[in-house]
Design a protein around this motif. Sequence first.
Motif, PDB file in Angstrom:
ATOM      1  N   LEU A  85       0.896  -0.763   0.158  1.00 11.18           N
ATOM      2  CA  LEU A  85       0.324  -0.037   0.065  1.00 11.18           C
ATOM      3  C   LEU A  85       0.926   1.205  -0.049  1.00 11.18           C
ATOM      4  N   GLN A  86       2.009   1.546   1.058  1.00  4.02           N
ATOM      5  CA  GLN A  86       2.996   2.265   0.839  1.00  4.02           C
ATOM      6  C   GLN A  86       3.300   3.069  -0.625  1.00  4.02           C
ATOM      7  N   GLY A  87       3.826   2.096  -1.058  1.00  3.19           N
ATOM      8  CA  GLY A  87       4.774   1.434  -3.020  1.00  3.19           C
ATOM      9  C   GLY A  87       3.613   2.744  -3.621  1.00  3.19           C
ATOM     10  N   MET A  88       2.206   1.878  -3.499  1.00  8.16           N
ATOM     11  CA  MET A  88       1.085   2.175  -4.089  1.00  8.16           C
ATOM     12  C   MET A  88       0.681   3.497  -4.375  1.00  8.16           C
ATOM     13  N   ILE A  89       1.021   5.075  -2.687  1.00  6.72           N
ATOM     14  CA  ILE A  89       0.310   5.729  -2.349  1.00  6.72           C
ATOM     15  C   ILE A  89       2.479   6.736  -3.223  1.00  6.72           C
ATOM     16  N   TRP A  90       3.171   5.570  -3.000  1.00  7.77           N
ATOM     17  CA  TRP A  90       3.975   6.913  -3.230  1.00  7.77           C
ATOM     18  C   TRP A  90       4.083   6.920  -4.717  1.00  7.77           C
ATOM     19  N   ALA A  91       3.842   5.888  -4.762  1.00 11.99           N
ATOM     20  CA  ALA A  91       3.785   6.232  -6.431  1.00 11.99           C
ATOM     21  C   ALA A  91       3.572   7.168  -6.944  1.00 11.99           C
ATOM     22  N   GLN A  92       1.525   7.367  -6.860  1.00 14.30           N
ATOM     23  CA  GLN A  92       0.747   8.180  -7.386  1.00 14.30           C
ATOM     24  C   GLN A  92       1.985   9.962  -6.874  1.00 14.30           C
ATOM     25  N   GLY A  93       2.046   9.726  -5.516  1.00 17.40           N
ATOM     26  CA  GLY A  93       3.517  11.364  -5.318  1.00 17.40           C
ATOM     27  C   GLY A  93       4.136  11.081  -6.432  1.00 17.40           C
ATOM     28  N   PHE A  94       5.165  10.291  -6.940  1.00 16.33           N
ATOM     29  CA  PHE A  94       6.140  10.597  -7.634  1.00 16.33           C
ATOM     30  C   PHE A  94       5.713  10.726  -8.906  1.00 16.33           C
ATOM     31  N   ALA A  95       4.601  10.291  -9.785  1.00 18.77           N
ATOM     32  CA  ALA A  95       3.909  10.681 -10.444  1.00 18.77           C
ATOM     33  C   ALA A  95       3.064  11.746 -11.270  1.00 18.77           C
ATOM     34  N   GLU A  96       2.771  12.284 -10.279  1.00 16.60           N
ATOM     35  CA  GLU A  96       1.625  13.714  -9.765  1.00 16.60           C
ATOM     36  C   GLU A  96       3.298  15.295  -9.956  1.00 16.60           C
ATOM     37  N   GLY A 127      12.865  -2.718   1.557  1.00 19.49           N
ATOM     38  CA  GLY A 127      11.511  -2.135   1.020  1.00 19.49           C
ATOM     39  C   GLY A 127      10.441  -2.316  -0.310  1.00 19.49           C
ATOM     40  N   SER A 128      10.029  -2.530  -0.702  1.00 20.02           N
ATOM     41  CA  SER A 128       9.722  -3.055  -2.000  1.00 20.02           C
ATOM     42  C   SER A 128      10.477  -3.400  -3.262  1.00 20.02           C
ATOM     43  N   VAL A 129      10.450  -3.636  -3.975  1.00 16.74           N
ATOM     44  CA  VAL A 129      10.913  -3.659  -4.984  1.00 16.74           C
ATOM     45  C   VAL A 129      10.536  -2.380  -6.330  1.00 16.74           C
ATOM     46  N   GLY A 130       8.869  -2.351  -5.841  1.00 12.09           N
ATOM     47  CA  GLY A 130       8.406  -1.215  -6.360  1.00 12.09           C
ATOM     48  C   GLY A 130       8.837   0.171  -5.960  1.00 12.09           C
ATOM     49  N   ALA A 131       8.811   0.372  -4.682  1.00  8.75           N
ATOM     50  CA  ALA A 131       9.460   1.030  -4.237  1.00  8.75           C
ATOM     51  C   ALA A 131      10.405   1.482  -4.404  1.00  8.75           C
TER      52      ALA A 131
END
Length: 229
Positions: A85-96, A127-131
């Motif tokens: 879930l952290q990775g999903m929230i961060w992904a949005q923040g980085f994308a924006e 931290g996850s690979v995605g993060a």
Amino acid sequence: MTAPRAIVTDIEGTTSSIAFVHEVLFPYSQARLADYVAAHPAETAPILTAVRDEVANPALDEAGCVAALLQWHKEDRKIGPLKTLQGMIWAQGFAEGALRGHVYPDAVAGLRRWHAAGIALYIYSSGSVGAQKLLFGHSEAGDLNPLFSGHFDTAIGGKKETASYRAIADTLALPPAEILFLSDVEAELAAAQQAGMAVTLLARDGLPAASPFPVETGFDNILPEVALS
């Protein structure tokens, strides 16, 4: 030091500031966690199921799942559904563009230098690979992901466990002695060294009084260009 065939590096305190993770990334995801779950029911449904499995309560409602996630977040627990879930929230923040990954300038230079010299580079972080890919892909120095040949997280094992480093060496199909591991945590270095890897301690806040490991305060003196020519 003879140039290794591969370098595996930690993130927090090694390539990147611990403060960035704990003072920027963690507060960002914590403040948005409940709203993100509410706004993305389909995407977060598997995460809530994983939370229910983790707490052994299949009847736990969304509010209860969110409360558990927030408690784990506060405790900095390394639990799968929270990390996802952290990775999903961060992904949005980085994308924006609200987030930019911190990487020390000397780490950027070192990674580029080693990559140019033909050394394969890998990340190993809790931290996850995605993060990991988000941080380096949206760094203050631009997209650094092309420098890396691969990523490892705790799916391969805990960072203080010798077996994890043996598994990494097996995955890379390299003798452990031909791999250099960089970290700011001595327990991680001890585990990697026990597995047969070369190691270096990053002491970015100043040299320790004593250490059983080679110590550097940054990447500049770790395999400088003259040693690779």
